[in-house]
Scaffold this active site. Structure first.
Site, short mmCIF file in Angstrom:
data_model
loop_
_atom_site.label_atom_id
_atom_site.label_comp_id
_atom_site.label_asym_id
_atom_site.label_seq_id
_atom_site.Cartn_x
_atom_site.Cartn_y
_atom_site.Cartn_z
N SER A 111 0.83 -1.21 0.00
CA SER A 111 0.00 0.00 0.00
C SER A 111 0.86 1.25 0.00
CB SER A 111 -0.89 0.01 1.24
OG SER A 111 -1.40 1.32 1.42
N HIS A 163 -1.23 -1.19 -4.29
CA HIS A 163 -2.49 -0.89 -3.60
C HIS A 163 -2.51 0.61 -3.30
CE1 HIS A 163 -5.97 -1.99 -1.08
NE2 HIS A 163 -5.53 -1.06 -0.23
N ASP A 190 -4.55 3.65 -1.63
CA ASP A 190 -5.59 3.98 -0.67
C ASP A 190 -6.04 5.42 -0.82
OD1 ASP A 190 -5.95 1.58 0.94
OD2 ASP A 190 -3.87 1.88 1.56
N MET A 212 -8.50 8.29 0.43
CA MET A 212 -9.30 8.63 1.62
C MET A 212 -9.80 10.06 1.49
SD MET A 212 -6.71 7.25 4.51
CE MET A 212 -6.43 5.51 4.77
N HIS A 244 -8.25 1.45 -3.82
CA HIS A 244 -9.16 1.19 -2.71
C HIS A 244 -9.78 2.53 -2.29
CE1 HIS A 244 -9.44 -0.18 1.81
NE2 HIS A 244 -10.63 0.03 1.28
N MET A 298 -11.80 4.73 -0.09
CA MET A 298 -12.42 4.89 1.24
C MET A 298 -13.07 6.26 1.24
SD MET A 298 -9.37 3.16 3.44
CE MET A 298 -8.23 3.42 2.11
N MET A 354 -11.47 -6.02 5.09
CA MET A 354 -10.66 -5.16 5.96
C MET A 354 -10.46 -5.87 7.30
SD MET A 354 -9.87 -2.41 4.29
CE MET A 354 -9.02 -1.69 5.68
N ASP A 378 -6.71 -6.67 4.00
CA ASP A 378 -6.07 -5.36 4.15
C ASP A 378 -6.13 -4.88 5.60
OD1 ASP A 378 -5.11 -2.79 3.78
OD2 ASP A 378 -6.79 -2.12 2.53
C1 DX5 Z 1 -6.17 1.21 5.87
C2 DX5 Z 1 -5.78 1.04 4.43
C3 DX5 Z 1 -4.71 0.05 4.27
C4 DX5 Z 1 -3.45 0.44 4.96
C5 DX5 Z 1 -2.80 -0.79 5.46
O1 DX5 Z 1 -7.23 2.02 6.02
O2 DX5 Z 1 -6.86 0.63 3.63
O3 DX5 Z 1 -4.47 -0.33 2.92
O4 DX5 Z 1 -2.56 1.15 4.13
O5 DX5 Z 1 -1.78 -0.41 6.27
P1 DX5 Z 1 -1.07 -1.39 7.27
O6 DX5 Z 1 -0.52 -2.51 6.45
O7 DX5 Z 1 -0.03 -0.52 7.88
O8 DX5 Z 1 -2.11 -1.85 8.25
ZN ZN Z 2 -6.37 -0.31 1.54
#
Ligand code: DX5
Ligand code: ZN
Length: 220
Positions: free
Chosen positions: A10, A35, A37, A39, A68, A70, A139, A177
Site C-alpha cells: 500500500s 495498492h 488507498d 481517503m 481502494h 475509502m 478489511m 487489508d
Molecule cells: C487502511 C488502508 C490500508 C493500509 C494498510 O485504512 O486501507 O491499505 O494502508 O496499512 P497497514 O498494512 O499498515 O495496516
Molecule cells: Zn487499503
C-alpha cells in the site's frame, strides 16, 4: 493467472516526496499489485490523495493499480479514477447504496470492480452483490490509518467467501487489508487470503515475503 497468495503493497505508507522511488521498491519486491488507498476525510478521518496523484504515478510502473476507495459517494468519482489508470476499483459497501449500479459502471469501462467491507460488516450482508464483483476486500482493521492492529476474527470471512465462491462458481478474488506484518502474515496466509495488502510493515522493512525482506528493493 496469479499464483496466490500475492502481495499488494500500500502506497499509504510510502514516502510521498519520493513516490516513484517507492514504487520501484514495490516492483523489486515481486509484488503483483500497487495498492492505492484513497481517503476523503469523511468516510474515514484522513485525506490521502486523489486522481491527479494516481494519474501522475501511472507512468512509473506497469503493475496493476488496485485502487481502494475509502470515500463517500464513490459513484461520483468512478469516471476520473478509470481515466487515471486504475485496473481495479474497490469501493466500500458501507459508503454507498446503489452497489450494482457502481459495479456495472466500473465493469463497463473494462476494468475490474471490487467491494470492500469493514470489520463490522458480515459476508452475509454483501451476498446479493457477490455474483458481480471481481474482488472482495476484507478489511482486518477499521479503515483510515496505516499501522493498526489486525482484528483476527475478520479472517474467518475468507473461508466464508471461498465457500460461497465454490458453491456458486463465482469469480472474485479475495484480498485482505490491514495490520499485516511479520507476526500476522502466516495467519493471514493460512486463512486463505489471495491478495495480501501491506503498508507500514512493507515500507518499514518488517515483512518477510517469500524469504525476502521487502525494503530498499534488496534482500536483507
Ligand atoms: C487502511 C488502508 C490500508 C493500509 C494498510 O485504512 O486501507 O491499505 O494502508 O496499512 P497497514 O498494512 O499498515 O495496516
Ligand atoms: Zn487499503
Amino acid at each position: 493467472m496469479l499464483d496466490f497468495p500475492v502481495l499488494a503493497p500500500s502506497l499509504l505508507s510510502a514516502d510521498f516526496a519520493n513516490l516513484a522511488q517507492d514504487i520501484k521498491k514495490i516492483e523489486d519486491s515481486g509484488a503483483s499489485f500497487v495498492h492505492i488507498d484513497v481517503m476523503d476525510g469523511i468516510f474515514v478521518p484522513q485525506i490521502s490523495f486523489g486522481q491527479p496523484v494516481v494519474s501522475s504515478i501511472r507512468k512509473c510502473t506497469k503493475l496493476p493499480f488496485d485502487v481502494h476507495l475509502m470515500i463517500e459517494h464513490p459513484e461520483n468519482q468512478i469516471d476520473t479514477f478509470i481515466a487515471s489508470g486504475a485496473d481495479y476499483i474497490t469501493f466500500h459497501y458501507e459508503a454507498s447504496v446503489h452497489h450494482h449500479r457502481i459495479i456495472q459502471k466500473i465493469k463497463e469501462s473494462g476494468i475490474k470492480a471490487g467491494i470492500s467491507i469493514v470489520p463490522s460488516t458480515s459476508v452475509e450482508t454483501i451476498k446479493e452483490i457477490l455474483p458481480y464483483v471481481d474482488l472482495v476486500l476484507v478489511m482486518t482493521v477499521n479503515p483510515g490509518y496505516g499501522g493498526q492492529k489486525l482484528i483476527p476474527e475478520c479472517l474467518k470471512k475468507i473461508n466464508q467467501l471461498k465457500k460461497i465462491r465454490q458453491e456458486n462458481d463465482f469469480g472474485y478474488i479475495i484480498s485482505v487489508d490491514g495490520g499485516v506484518n511479520n507476526k500476522t502474515l502466516s495467519s493471514v496466509i493460512e486463512s486463505g487470503a489471495e491478495v495480501i495488502v501491506s503498508g507500514s510493515s512493507f515500507f518499514s522493512g518488517d515483512l518477510d515475503w517469500n524469504g525476502k525482506i521487502c525494503i530498499n528493493g534488496s534482500d536483507k
